[in-house]
Design a protein around this motif. Structure first.
Motif, short mmCIF file in Angstrom:
data_model
loop_
_atom_site.label_atom_id
_atom_site.label_comp_id
_atom_site.label_asym_id
_atom_site.label_seq_id
_atom_site.Cartn_x
_atom_site.Cartn_y
_atom_site.Cartn_z
N TYR A 61 -9.05 2.29 8.65
CA TYR A 61 -9.11 3.60 7.99
C TYR A 61 -10.34 4.40 8.39
O TYR A 61 -10.31 5.63 8.43
N PRO A 67 -11.01 6.65 3.74
CA PRO A 67 -10.56 5.84 2.60
C PRO A 67 -9.42 6.52 1.85
O PRO A 67 -9.29 7.74 1.85
N TYR A 68 -8.61 5.70 1.20
CA TYR A 68 -7.49 6.19 0.38
C TYR A 68 -8.02 7.04 -0.76
O TYR A 68 -8.97 6.68 -1.44
N ASP A 69 -7.41 8.19 -0.96
CA ASP A 69 -7.79 9.12 -2.02
C ASP A 69 -6.53 9.58 -2.73
O ASP A 69 -5.71 10.29 -2.15
N GLN A 70 -6.38 9.14 -3.97
CA GLN A 70 -5.18 9.53 -4.72
C GLN A 70 -5.16 11.02 -4.98
O GLN A 70 -4.22 11.64 -5.23
#
Length: 70
Positions: A61, A67-70
């Motif tokens: 990533y 990074p994953y971000d909702q």
């Protein structure tokens, strides 16, 4: 140094190995080297491959969209 246009077919899979997207039934994806048209980790991996080689590439990533971000 001259930039090159690189074309490749791809298949994008999720963590379970399920196909999410593929270029196999159409035209390959093409990009101009070094101008940010694809994610950096994928470009770096493709620049080291010989023409015609098939390779599985895992892009962390940090070298993709972050990074994953909702």
């Amino acid at each position: 140094m001259a930039k090159q246009v690189i074309s490749f077919h791809y298949e994008l899979k999720n963590e379970k190995g399920q196909a999410l997207e593929s270029s196999r039934d159409g035209d390959p994806l093409s990009f101009l080297e070094g101008v940010g048209q694809i994610i950096p980790g994928l470009e770096k991996a493709l620049l080291n491959l010989p023409v015609g080689q098939i390779q599985k590439v895992d892009v962390p990533y940090q070298e993709a969209y972050g990074p994953y971000d909702q």
